[in-house]
Design a protein around this motif. Structure first.
Motif, PDB file in Angstrom:
ATOM      1  N   ARG A   1       0.584  -1.163   0.282  1.00  0.00           N
ATOM      2  CA  ARG A   1      -0.123  -0.104  -0.166  1.00  0.00           C
ATOM      3  C   ARG A   1       0.811   1.191   0.070  1.00  0.00           C
ATOM      4  N   LYS A   2       1.922   1.103   0.853  1.00  0.00           N
ATOM      5  CA  LYS A   2       2.924   2.382   0.812  1.00  0.00           C
ATOM      6  C   LYS A   2       3.835   2.680  -0.422  1.00  0.00           C
ATOM      7  N   SER A   3       4.340   1.481  -1.215  1.00  0.00           N
ATOM      8  CA  SER A   3       4.971   1.484  -2.025  1.00  0.00           C
ATOM      9  C   SER A   3       4.130   1.664  -3.534  1.00  0.00           C
ATOM     10  N   ASN A   4       3.107   0.738  -3.549  1.00  0.00           N
ATOM     11  CA  ASN A   4       2.199   1.095  -4.919  1.00  0.00           C
ATOM     12  C   ASN A   4       0.806   0.521  -4.465  1.00  0.00           C
ATOM     13  N   GLY A   5       0.044   1.405  -4.291  1.00  0.00           N
ATOM     14  CA  GLY A   5      -1.382   0.981  -3.612  1.00  0.00           C
ATOM     15  C   GLY A   5      -2.053   0.588  -4.732  1.00  0.00           C
ATOM     16  N   LYS A   6      -1.831   0.870  -5.865  1.00  0.00           N
ATOM     17  CA  LYS A   6      -2.371   0.540  -7.463  1.00  0.00           C
ATOM     18  C   LYS A   6      -2.287  -0.967  -7.669  1.00  0.00           C
TER      19      LYS A   6
ATOM     20  N   LEU B   1      -2.793  -4.763  -7.761  1.00  0.00           N
ATOM     21  CA  LEU B   1      -4.012  -5.604  -7.361  1.00  0.00           C
ATOM     22  C   LEU B   1      -3.482  -6.562  -6.355  1.00  0.00           C
ATOM     23  N   LEU B   2      -4.697  -7.252  -5.791  1.00  0.00           N
ATOM     24  CA  LEU B   2      -4.287  -8.448  -4.800  1.00  0.00           C
ATOM     25  C   LEU B   2      -3.868  -9.450  -5.548  1.00  0.00           C
ATOM     26  N   SER B   3      -4.501  -9.632  -6.634  1.00  0.00           N
ATOM     27  CA  SER B   3      -3.917 -10.862  -7.473  1.00  0.00           C
ATOM     28  C   SER B   3      -2.517 -10.827  -7.677  1.00  0.00           C
ATOM     29  N   THR B   4      -2.059  -9.716  -8.071  1.00  0.00           N
ATOM     30  CA  THR B   4      -0.770  -9.519  -8.366  1.00  0.00           C
ATOM     31  C   THR B   4       0.245  -9.518  -7.325  1.00  0.00           C
ATOM     32  N   LEU B   5      -0.148  -9.347  -6.070  1.00  0.00           N
ATOM     33  CA  LEU B   5       0.681  -9.744  -4.942  1.00  0.00           C
ATOM     34  C   LEU B   5       0.850 -11.183  -4.846  1.00  0.00           C
ATOM     35  N   LEU B   6      -0.661 -11.742  -4.708  1.00  0.00           N
ATOM     36  CA  LEU B   6      -0.480 -13.176  -4.275  1.00  0.00           C
ATOM     37  C   LEU B   6       0.276 -14.016  -5.206  1.00  0.00           C
ATOM     38  N   ASN B   7       0.380 -13.493  -6.809  1.00  0.00           N
ATOM     39  CA  ASN B   7       0.945 -14.317  -7.638  1.00  0.00           C
ATOM     40  C   ASN B   7       2.553 -14.421  -7.469  1.00  0.00           C
ATOM     41  N   ARG B   8       3.168 -13.428  -6.423  1.00  0.00           N
ATOM     42  CA  ARG B   8       4.272 -13.622  -6.249  1.00  0.00           C
ATOM     43  C   ARG B   8       4.923 -14.942  -5.084  1.00  0.00           C
ATOM     44  N   PHE B   9       3.776 -15.399  -4.493  1.00  0.00           N
ATOM     45  CA  PHE B   9       3.864 -16.447  -3.753  1.00  0.00           C
ATOM     46  C   PHE B   9       3.311 -17.692  -4.438  1.00  0.00           C
ATOM     47  N   TYR B  10       2.502 -17.618  -5.066  1.00  0.00           N
ATOM     48  CA  TYR B  10       1.549 -18.828  -5.632  1.00  0.00           C
ATOM     49  C   TYR B  10       1.663 -19.120  -7.130  1.00  0.00           C
TER      50      TYR B  10
ATOM     51  N   LEU C   1      -8.171 -18.711  -5.402  1.00  0.00           N
ATOM     52  CA  LEU C   1      -8.690 -18.043  -4.288  1.00  0.00           C
ATOM     53  C   LEU C   1      -9.621 -17.008  -4.286  1.00  0.00           C
ATOM     54  N   GLY C   2      -9.676 -16.852  -5.961  1.00  0.00           N
ATOM     55  CA  GLY C   2     -10.931 -15.633  -5.969  1.00  0.00           C
ATOM     56  C   GLY C   2     -11.938 -16.093  -5.714  1.00  0.00           C
ATOM     57  N   LYS C   3     -12.425 -17.350  -5.352  1.00  0.00           N
ATOM     58  CA  LYS C   3     -13.642 -17.801  -4.906  1.00  0.00           C
ATOM     59  C   LYS C   3     -13.968 -17.062  -3.331  1.00  0.00           C
ATOM     60  N   PHE C   4     -12.985 -16.768  -2.766  1.00  0.00           N
ATOM     61  CA  PHE C   4     -12.998 -16.444  -1.452  1.00  0.00           C
ATOM     62  C   PHE C   4     -12.558 -14.620  -1.317  1.00  0.00           C
ATOM     63  N   LEU C   5     -11.593 -14.439  -2.269  1.00  0.00           N
ATOM     64  CA  LEU C   5     -10.928 -12.979  -1.946  1.00  0.00           C
ATOM     65  C   LEU C   5     -11.148 -12.234  -3.135  1.00  0.00           C
ATOM     66  N   PRO C   6     -11.333 -10.900  -3.029  1.00  0.00           N
ATOM     67  CA  PRO C   6     -11.347  -9.578  -3.884  1.00  0.00           C
ATOM     68  C   PRO C   6     -10.130  -9.459  -4.900  1.00  0.00           C
ATOM     69  N   LEU C   7     -10.026 -10.484  -5.796  1.00  0.00           N
ATOM     70  CA  LEU C   7      -8.495 -10.484  -6.355  1.00  0.00           C
ATOM     71  C   LEU C   7      -8.259  -9.309  -7.303  1.00  0.00           C
ATOM     72  N   ASN C   8      -9.286  -8.643  -7.774  1.00  0.00           N
ATOM     73  CA  ASN C   8      -9.128  -7.762  -8.717  1.00  0.00           C
ATOM     74  C   ASN C   8      -9.231  -6.127  -8.057  1.00  0.00           C
ATOM     75  N   LYS C   9      -9.232  -6.245  -6.762  1.00  0.00           N
ATOM     76  CA  LYS C   9      -9.042  -4.875  -6.016  1.00  0.00           C
ATOM     77  C   LYS C   9      -7.763  -4.374  -5.696  1.00  0.00           C
ATOM     78  N   PRO C  10      -7.392  -3.043  -5.900  1.00  0.00           N
ATOM     79  CA  PRO C  10      -5.931  -2.629  -5.687  1.00  0.00           C
ATOM     80  C   PRO C  10      -6.045  -2.703  -4.037  1.00  0.00           C
ATOM     81  N   VAL C  11      -4.713  -2.999  -3.666  1.00  0.00           N
ATOM     82  CA  VAL C  11      -4.500  -3.183  -2.341  1.00  0.00           C
ATOM     83  C   VAL C  11      -4.883  -2.023  -1.260  1.00  0.00           C
ATOM     84  N   ALA C  12      -4.811  -0.677  -2.031  1.00  0.00           N
ATOM     85  CA  ALA C  12      -5.023   0.533  -1.206  1.00  0.00           C
ATOM     86  C   ALA C  12      -6.636   0.608  -1.106  1.00  0.00           C
ATOM     87  N   SER C  13      -7.426  -0.067  -1.782  1.00  0.00           N
ATOM     88  CA  SER C  13      -9.001   0.166  -1.837  1.00  0.00           C
ATOM     89  C   SER C  13      -9.464  -0.883  -0.649  1.00  0.00           C
TER      90      SER C  13
END
Length: 396
Positions: free
Chosen positions: A274-279, A281-290, A298-310
């Motif tokens: 959020r501090k470095s780049n709030g735009k 997407l949650l999916s982009t962050l999670l793709n670093r690990f999975y 995981l989109g069944k449970f989580l708002p993947l297409n939402k920016p982390v700042a939102s």
């Protein structure tokens, strides 16, 4: 008497017992139901044979009496196992978590070590020998087995039952030891498949099945134990080292907790992003690990297409709970066909921990998997098999 001892079962325990008896000048006859000795050794570790674990101690074994294995493991140590195989040209290389596999050799070479030494000592291994009856006599034991349709009798002062447990029936596994124990009123700790994949059915079945082939490093736990290793999704549920490990402690109806990111804190990761780049997407962050496929699921449970700042606080809480406290309620397990070992077995109270001799039937010994001693995944069950075979041989 045909021999000093008869050993029923040419698995890891029975073969080690025969070899160690040979060193002591004792003559044994090993009876094996299969066409070849060491059937389960040959398929272990995908044919590579994870023959011990550098960290083996009583703590990695499940038993109604957790102290029972201490004597055997101190009489035949991991160092003894390493030295024994090293002497016969099998050197160990650590793969992970203390697991030792032969370097440049495989399971066939491990079995060959035992058959060669047995041959040198004149110890007989009789294959295709199906034991049908054991008679406890005043001076020892009379064992009847069938081979090529003929009944053959053998007598010996000592008898070793090392017939393994119930897993992998196609490899010749039977309840022979348990039936014998029941017939002679020996107590048995309830048996169940262990180190076994878990099945998922019902409404969640499709979600798990779509991820078949995906592997995730995680921490899997229940109220008793936790393990950090890989978990593998399959078309019928969950497998992989982490699941096999927890299966030995899991009981039907229990929930299994899965931390999908054990060495990170997902809330901290979200804050940093959020501090470095709030735009982002949650999916982009999670793709670093999975894998992308797992993130998408995981989109069944989580708002993947939402920016982390939102993300709202409620959404961050949901992300934390999903990633660090993913809960699964398995329907069951894949049974003895897919289990690596059996949990439970002949009650250790029936056996001397120092000699492995049956307290009620002098001259009779039990070793290996048929006893209520179950090791973790990673070479521990082999260490128990070698140790119990050695200890029995010293007391024949």
């Amino acid at each position: 008497m045909n021999a000093d001892a008869i050993i029923i079962g040419a698995g890891a325990c029975g073969l080690m017992c025969a070899v160690q008896a040979g060193y002591l000048g004792k003559k044994v006859i090993v009876l094996e139901k299969n066409a070849k000795p060491g059937a389960k050794i040959l398929i272990s570790g995908g044919g590579r044979c994870n023959y011990t674990n550098q960290f083996a101690s009583a703590e990695q074994f499940i038993s109604e009496n957790p102290h029972f294995v201490k004597s055997s493991l101190s009489q035949w140590t991991v160092e003894d196992t390493i030295s024994f195989f090293d002497t016969y040209g099998i050197q160990g290389g650590e793969k992970t978590l203390g697991q030792l596999f032969p370097v440049d050799k495989n399971a066939k070479d491990v079995v060959q070590v035992f058959t060669s030494i047995c041959s040198d000592f004149g110890q007989e291994i009789r294959c295709n020998a199906d034991v049908t009856e054991i008679e406890v006599q005043p001076q020892g034991f009379k064992v009847t087995y069938q081979k090529n349709g003929k009944n053959i009798d053998l007598t010996a002062e000592k008898l070793v039952i090392a017939t393994g447990g119930l897993p992998i029936p196609k490899m010749g596994a039977t309840d022979f030891a348990l039936r014998f124990a029941r017939k002679h009123q020996l107590k048995i700790v309830e048996t169940a498949p262990a180190l076994v994949p878990l099945t998922i059915t019902g409404k969640d079945e499709e979600w798990f099945a779509q991820l078949s082939g995906n592997s995730v490093f995680c921490e899997v736990s229940n109220d008793q134990m936790s393990f950090e290793e890989n978990m593998l999704f399959t078309h019928w549920g969950l497998s992989g080292p982490a699941i096999l490990q927890i299966s030995s402690f899991w009981r039907r109806g229990e929930v299994v907790n899965i931390n999908l990111l054990p060495h990170q804190n997902v809330v901290s990761l979200l804050d940093e992003e959020r501090k470095s780049n709030g735009k982002t997407l949650l999916s982009t962050l999670l793709n670093r690990f999975y894998t992308r496929k797992f993130t998408d699921a995981l989109g069944k449970f989580l708002p993947l297409n939402k920016p982390v700042a939102s993300l709202t606080k409620a959404e961050v809480d949901l992300i934390e709970q999903t990633i660090h406290q993913f809960k699964v309620k398995p329907a069951g397990d894949k049974g003895y066909d897919k289990a690596e070992v059996m949990r439970g077995g002949i009650d250790t109270n029936e056996i001397s921990s120092k000699t492995l001799e049956c307290k009620k039937i002098p001259g009779l010994f039990f070793g290996g998997e048929c006893v209520d001693v179950t090791g973790w995944l990673g070479g521990y069950n082999f260490q128990w098999a070698w140790a119990s075979g050695f200890v029995i041989a010293q007391n024949l």
